[in-house]
Structure formats: C-alpha cells, structure tokens
Design an enzyme around this catalytic site. Structure first.
Site, short mmCIF file in Angstrom:
data_model
loop_
_atom_site.label_atom_id
_atom_site.label_comp_id
_atom_site.label_asym_id
_atom_site.label_seq_id
_atom_site.Cartn_x
_atom_site.Cartn_y
_atom_site.Cartn_z
N HIS A 1 73.64 -42.70 5.17
CA HIS A 1 74.76 -42.48 4.27
C HIS A 1 74.37 -42.23 2.82
CE1 HIS A 1 78.82 -42.90 2.77
NE2 HIS A 1 78.53 -43.96 2.05
N GLN B 1 70.36 -46.15 2.81
CA GLN B 1 71.48 -46.93 3.36
C GLN B 1 72.03 -46.33 4.65
OE1 GLN B 1 75.51 -47.42 1.19
NE2 GLN B 1 74.59 -49.44 1.25
N ARG C 1 73.13 -50.67 -1.66
CA ARG C 1 74.26 -50.39 -2.57
C ARG C 1 75.54 -51.02 -2.03
NH1 ARG C 1 78.48 -46.62 -2.63
NH2 ARG C 1 77.61 -45.26 -1.03
N GLU D 1 84.61 -47.67 4.52
CA GLU D 1 84.66 -49.14 4.45
C GLU D 1 86.08 -49.61 4.14
OE1 GLU D 1 81.10 -50.83 2.87
OE2 GLU D 1 82.24 -52.18 1.59
N HIS E 1 75.23 -46.69 6.80
CA HIS E 1 76.60 -47.22 6.69
C HIS E 1 77.04 -47.75 8.05
CE1 HIS E 1 80.92 -47.34 6.02
NE2 HIS E 1 80.72 -47.07 4.73
N ARG F 1 76.56 -53.95 3.35
CA ARG F 1 76.38 -52.93 4.39
C ARG F 1 75.11 -53.12 5.22
NH1 ARG F 1 78.48 -47.56 1.12
NH2 ARG F 1 80.68 -48.12 1.33
N PHE G 1 86.19 -54.64 -0.83
CA PHE G 1 85.06 -53.89 -0.29
C PHE G 1 83.93 -54.87 -0.01
CE2 PHE G 1 84.19 -49.14 -0.30
CZ PHE G 1 85.46 -48.79 0.11
N LEU H 1 81.96 -40.19 8.39
CA LEU H 1 82.20 -41.55 7.91
C LEU H 1 83.61 -42.03 8.21
CD1 LEU H 1 80.92 -43.83 6.08
CD2 LEU H 1 82.32 -42.88 4.26
C1 LIG Z 1 81.57 -39.52 3.21
C2 LIG Z 1 81.20 -40.27 1.96
C3 LIG Z 1 82.10 -41.15 1.39
C4 LIG Z 1 81.76 -41.85 0.23
N1 LIG Z 1 82.67 -42.71 -0.32
C5 LIG Z 1 82.33 -43.37 -1.46
C6 LIG Z 1 83.27 -44.25 -2.08
O1 LIG Z 1 84.40 -44.43 -1.63
N2 LIG Z 1 82.89 -44.90 -3.21
C7 LIG Z 1 81.64 -44.74 -3.76
O2 LIG Z 1 81.36 -45.36 -4.78
N3 LIG Z 1 80.75 -43.89 -3.20
C8 LIG Z 1 81.06 -43.20 -2.08
N4 LIG Z 1 80.16 -42.35 -1.52
C9 LIG Z 1 78.94 -42.00 -2.28
C10 LIG Z 1 79.30 -41.05 -3.42
O3 LIG Z 1 80.32 -40.18 -3.01
C11 LIG Z 1 78.12 -40.20 -3.89
O4 LIG Z 1 76.99 -40.99 -4.05
C12 LIG Z 1 78.46 -39.54 -5.22
O5 LIG Z 1 79.70 -38.89 -5.14
C13 LIG Z 1 77.37 -38.57 -5.64
O6 LIG Z 1 77.81 -37.87 -6.78
P1 LIG Z 1 76.83 -36.97 -7.61
O7 LIG Z 1 77.60 -36.45 -8.76
O8 LIG Z 1 75.58 -37.71 -7.88
O9 LIG Z 1 76.44 -35.78 -6.62
P2 LIG Z 1 77.32 -34.72 -5.82
O10 LIG Z 1 78.76 -34.98 -5.90
O11 LIG Z 1 76.70 -34.64 -4.47
O12 LIG Z 1 77.06 -33.37 -6.60
C14 LIG Z 1 75.83 -32.70 -6.55
C15 LIG Z 1 75.97 -31.40 -7.30
O13 LIG Z 1 74.68 -30.81 -7.43
C16 LIG Z 1 74.77 -29.43 -7.14
N5 LIG Z 1 73.45 -28.98 -6.68
C17 LIG Z 1 72.59 -29.58 -5.82
N6 LIG Z 1 71.48 -28.86 -5.68
C18 LIG Z 1 71.62 -27.76 -6.46
C19 LIG Z 1 70.82 -26.62 -6.72
N7 LIG Z 1 69.62 -26.43 -6.15
N8 LIG Z 1 71.30 -25.69 -7.58
C20 LIG Z 1 72.51 -25.82 -8.16
N9 LIG Z 1 73.32 -26.87 -7.94
C21 LIG Z 1 72.87 -27.83 -7.11
C22 LIG Z 1 75.85 -29.34 -6.09
O14 LIG Z 1 76.40 -28.05 -6.05
C23 LIG Z 1 76.84 -30.36 -6.62
O15 LIG Z 1 77.67 -29.76 -7.60
C24 LIG Z 1 80.48 -41.67 -0.35
C25 LIG Z 1 79.57 -40.80 0.24
C26 LIG Z 1 79.91 -40.13 1.40
C27 LIG Z 1 78.89 -39.26 2.05
#
Ligand SMILES: Cc1cc2nc3c(=O)[nH]c(=O)nc-3n(C[C@H](O)[C@H](O)[C@H](O)COP(=O)(O)OP(=O)(O)OC[C@H]3O[C@@H](n4cnc5c(N)ncnc54)[C@H](O)[C@@H]3O)c2cc1C
Length: 558
Positions: free
Chosen positions: A337, A227, A372, A242, A229, A273, A114, A239
């Site tokens: 992103h 960021q 990142r 990568e 991407h 990135r 990566f 997306l």
């Molecule tokens: C397309 C894509 C591909 C990616 N690929 C990678 C990768 O390969 N490797 C990597 O390291 N990172 C990757 N990332 C980044 C990574 O996926 C995210 O940063 C990470 O998964 C975020 O996880 P999280 O648990 O913080 O939030 P999330 O998984 O976004 O979860 C947020 C939670 O909060 C809840 N929530 C939000 N607001 C409220 C509210 N008001 N009331 C109740 N619930 C609420 C939602 O329901 C959800 O359950 C990628 C991002 C994208 C967009």
C-alpha cells in the site's frame, strides 16, 4: 528552455501544496506532472486526514505519541512533533479554501476513528477525501497562476556544480525533450507502489522521483519499511479503506471469530496496520483463512451508514470481489500500500543534494518510521509540502540561475534515442515489470526472511541485466506509452534494489519489517535508520540515529 524560480515535480497533494506556498511567497512556479493534475494518485485517498483539534478535547501531543508508537519508535520525534502541531491549521486551511468536509450531528467537522489512535481524529469527505482535497488545491494553483505542465514526463534531474538546477522533461504529446531551469527543485512525485504486484496504488506510482534523486546522489532512508494494508481485495489489490473498520467493521476468520481479540485485545480491528496485517497473515497461514483471505464484515453497520460513508468501497467490493458489503462479508487480505521510506529530508524538505527538496510519499522525513498510521499521509503531504514550498522559495530569492542551456537535455535525448534505435524483437518492459513485482510481493511482504530477501536481491540483479537490453516496440513520438513505461521501469528497478538492500541490512523485526528468522525488535542495535546511496558497485549503506525527544521506546501493545 523554461525558467522559473521553483520547479515542482508532481501535482498530487504534496506538489500542489508546495506550489501554492512557493507562489504565495512571491516565487514564479512551474509544476510538471505526467498525468492530468487531479488524476494524481492523491485522488485515490479515501479515508481521511488526521489532526488533533483542541475543541474536541484532543491534543497534538497525543496525536504525536500515537504516531511515534505506530512507527514502532523508528519515526524521528522532532519531525513528528512538527507534523502533529501543524495539522489542525492545515485542515482548517483546507476547509477555508473550500473543502466540504463531512459533518457531525452538531454541524461541526466530523471525525472518524482510524487505526492505532486512541481518539477519533480523522477528518474526512465521505470515502473520497483525497479527491476533494486535490480538486480544491488544483483550483487554488489556477487562481495563483502557477504554470502547470500537464502530461509532461520528467526524465532526469539536472546538476551543475554539485547543485540541482532543474530537470529534463518530455512533452508527451510531441515526444520532445525540454530543459526546465530552476533555482530550487521540489520533488513531489509520489510513491513506488507498483514496484510490488499487486498493489493498492495506481499504475502511475512507479517511484520515478525516488529513482531520479538516487541517481544524482540523494540519500534514501527507511526504504525497507513497506506498508501492507490489512484490507485489500484479492482479485486486483484494490483498497477497502480503513474507514470501514473506523466506522465499526469487523474482521472474521473462517470460524466466524473476531480474531483480533487474540492479537490486540484493546484496539481490536483498529490496532496499527502492521499489527493487523500480521494477524491476518497468521490466520491465513495457520489455516483459518477463506481462499487466502479473511473477511471484512460491515453488515451490522446498516445500509444507511454504508451508503453515506462507505459508498465507493462498497462499489469496489461489488465490482471486483462480487460481494455487496450491505449483505455479505467481503474477502480481503494484506496488500502492498505505501512506502514509509523515500528521499531523506529535514523538516523543511531539504535533501542532501543542494537545491533539491522532496515532499509527500516520495520523501522520508521520517514521520512514519516503521509503520504509518492511516490518515497521516495526507497530513504529511500538506504539512511538508507547504514547508518545502516556503523554504525553496526563500532559497530562490538568494540564488541565481546556473549557466545551463537546452544542450543540458542532450544526454537524455541520446539515451532515449539509443533505446528507440534498438531493433524490435527483443524483450519488452512488461514481463520484467511483472517478475519484479511478483518477486517483491513474495519476499518483501508481511513476513520476510534472509533467504527470501537474498533470492529477491539476485532476481532484481538478473532483471536489471535484462532491462539493459529492453526493446521499445513503438518508435512513434506522440504519446509513446511504450517508451514511458520502459523509462519508468528503470526507476522502479533502482527502487527495488534499494528496498532489498535496506531490508537485508536490518537484522531485527520492527514495524512493517517483520523477519521470521529474527522476530524480535532490537533497540540496543537497531534504533537507527538505514540510509542507502547509489554507487557504481551498488547500494551503499550507512546509518542515522533516530531522534527521540520525549517518548522513550516501549513494548508496543494495542
Ligand atoms: C487507495 C489509497 C487510499 C489512500 N487513502 C489514504 C487516506 O485516506 N489518508 C491518507 O492519509 N493517506 C491515504 N493514502 C496514501 C496517500 O494517498 C498518498 O500517500 C498521498 O496521496 C501521496 O501524495 P503525493 O502528493 O506524495 O503523490 P501523488 O498524489 O501520487 O502525486 C504524484 C505526482 O507526481 C507526478 N509524477 C510522478 N512521476 C513523474 C514524472 N516522471 N514526471 C512528471 N510527473 C511525475 C504524478 O503525475 C503526480 O502528479 C492512500 C493511498 C492509496 C493507494
């Protein structure tokens, strides 16, 4: 009213990992999520998760150095050390819990390369790593009898005696508001991608938790670091992971040239990135683009590799760009992103608001600094999700419930009723949201300038004024998405304001914050974090020094 020791807001990887740790530490735990848990945005993560495993001859110190350099020296090195040191154990834990990682020829866990890393250390499940991890953690929380409130929407955090003591949430099936009382609250509510339009993020990524924490006095940090991407589709911002470049994909300009040799002769397409996105945007701006894009060429990888390892992004290319990567290059461009900034925390997830923790994309520890590295976010969610869950459940053991009742939801009930009582006919949320997103994408993207950011600041103020009169057309109680989207927009505007204020403050170029009018990094004056808090007069700025442990800032070359 619902009582639990630890309340986790969000059921993505950070929230699930936090809930599991807290439950494992003996706490009663509730998780609230506005979508079904495995539809949380972590589900969309494609490429993988980083860890330096010693049996590959890798060292956590090398991972940490790559992360520090990738962050353009804005990441706090003590936090980066924690993350990289604990990475291997977290990946192995996930494997033991049931994640079926892709394997190499010897049957060991496979790795792919990566960006910005000198060694291949990204563990993956084809190109749906997030989905695989999330399903496993969801099973684990069921096994540990964590109460999950699915399709409940948190409207605000509750404070008593200066401490966070719970949250108000709406059961979206009935529209009723309820009080969740807790001894500790962990915000794991994900990023704010949709403050920009387009974005690789799902429509649910609206920065609710960041906005809610900001409203109760939490400090936000590094908010200017957004960021872009390098490989997103022009049509809808989707997306192209990568992983495509990690497997060996090339970037070409309109002249068929692998232009990265001019910008990053050693790492080429796998530079960090921010570097690749700037290179692409420069090619496009200087007339060597193809309809506002450059090309991602994977044809030489062959059908077998693409079908085994890049299956879902091949489908995205066909569906949204009409290009099959097995047969032709796919047009791509930089797209919003990820937010490196967020709610300021320490390495145990503690914010400056007693009783309130944050983890995952909603938080800023800061391990990503100005940029990142790909596959470090999933790692951040797990390591700091776990640490927050442990710390919050320890706190719960020595804390008692605050003396609040169901009446604590009254303020939100009246706020929402007032919104519903506004007469139909006025402006709805949609146009304001679109104008906000397009403004941010125009002025806070790969290249920024003082004038553009000031225009964005003024526009966000105008939109906030319009939001104060916004109308909810649907007056119903059951799954009133019109109401939910309108509430989300309120948090998004807070986030937009904080991003613009922080970006205007930073008078240099660093990581993803590249100013055409101040193109140089300025360590003498700006090796520090921009911190923003909310005040009646608007965003209030302060600074925090960057923690440097063993890697002194150097010029970044890839
Ligand atoms: C397309 C894509 C591909 C990616 N690929 C990678 C990768 O390969 N490797 C990597 O390291 N990172 C990757 N990332 C980044 C990574 O996926 C995210 O940063 C990470 O998964 C975020 O996880 P999280 O648990 O913080 O939030 P999330 O998984 O976004 O979860 C947020 C939670 O909060 C809840 N929530 C939000 N607001 C409220 C509210 N008001 N009331 C109740 N619930 C609420 C939602 O329901 C959800 O359950 C990628 C991002 C994208 C967009």
């Amino acid at each position: 009213m619902f009582d639990q020791d630890v309340l986790v807001i969000g059921a993505g990887l950070a929230g699930m990992r936090a809930a599991l740790a807290a439950a494992g530490n003996g706490a009663s735990v509730a998780v609230i999520t506005k979508v079904y848990p495995v539809r949380s945005h972590s589900n969309a993560a494609q490429g993988g998760i980083n860890a330096a495993l010693t049996d590959r001859g890798d060292k956590w110190e090398d991972h940490a150095y790559d992360t520090v350099k990738g962050s353009d020296y804005l990441g706090d090195q003590d936090a980066i050390e924690v993350m990289c040191r604990e990475a291997g154990q977290e990946v192995i834990n996930m494997e033991h819990m049931g994640t079926i990682f892709s394997r190499d020829d010897k049957g060991r866990l496979g790795v792919r390369a990566f960006g910005g890393q000198r060694q291949a250390r990204t563990f993956f499940v084809a190109d749906f790593t997030g989905q695989a991890l999330l399903h496993v953690l969801h099973e684990q929380t069921l096994k540990h009898k964590v109460n999950v409130y699915e399709e409940w929407f948190v409207t605000s955090l509750l404070m008593e005696d200066g401490e966070c003591c719970g949250a108000v949430a709406m059961d979206m099936r009935t529209g009723q508001l309820h009080v969740f009382r807790a001894k500790a609250v962990i915000l794991a509510s994900g990023g704010l991608g949709r403050v920009f339009e387009p974005s690789t993020n799902a429509l649910i990524c609206t920065g609710d938790g960041i906005g809610q924490a900001y409203r109760v006095g939490a400090s936000l940090m590094d908010m200017e670091m957004v960021q872009y991407h390098p490989t997103t589709l022009k049509s809808n911002g989707a997306l192209m992971s990568e992983a495509a470049r990690g497997e060996g994909g090339y970037l070409l300009n309109s002249e068929g040239e692998r232009f990265m040799k001019k910008y990053a002769p050693n790492m080429m397409e796998l530079a960090s990135r921010d570097v690749v996105s700037r290179a692409e945007q420069t090619e496009i701006n200087e007339g060597r683009g193809v309809n506002g894009c450059v090309l991602l060429d994977c044809r030489h990888l062959g059908e077998k590799v693409i079908m085994e390892r890049l299956l879902t992004i091949r489908e995205a290319g066909i569906d949204f760009a009409g290009a099959d990567m097995i047969k032709e290059p796919v047009p791509i461009r930089p797209g919003m992103h990820y937010i490196m900034g967020g709610i300021q925390t320490d390495v145990d997830g503690r914010t400056n608001v007693p009783g309130l923790y944050a983890a995952g994309e909603t938080a800023c520890v800061s391990v990503h600094g100005g940029n990142r590295l790909g596959a470090n976010s999933l790692l951040d969610t797990l390591v700091f999700g776990k640490r927050s869950g442990n710390h919050a459940s320890d706190l719960a053991k020595k804390t008692s419930f605050k003396n609040i009742s169901d009446a604590a939801a009254e303020k939100d009930r009246s706020r929402i009723q007032a919104l519903l009582d506004r007469k139909a006919g006025g402006e709805m949320f949609g146009k304001i949201r679109l104008e906000m997103g397009q403004t941010m994408n125009k002025h806070l993207a790969v290249f920024r300038s003082q004038q553009g950011m000031e225009e964005a600041r003024d526009k966000i103020q105008e939109l906030k004024g319009r939001y104060d009169k916004v109308v909810v057309q649907d007056k119903g109680k059951t799954f009133n998405t019109n109401l939910i989207f309108t509430l989300e927009l309120g948090y998004m505007l807070e986030c937009a304001e904080a991003i613009v204020a922080s970006a205007l403050e930073r008078k240099e170029s660093r990581g993803a914050h590249t100013r055409t009018d101040m193109p140089k990094r300025d360590d003498a004056n700006w090796l520090k974090h921009v911190v923003v808090t909310r005040s009646e007069e608007g965003p209030k700025i302060s600074y925090k020094p960057v923690v440097v442990t063993q890697w002194q800032p150097q010029e970044r070359k890839y």
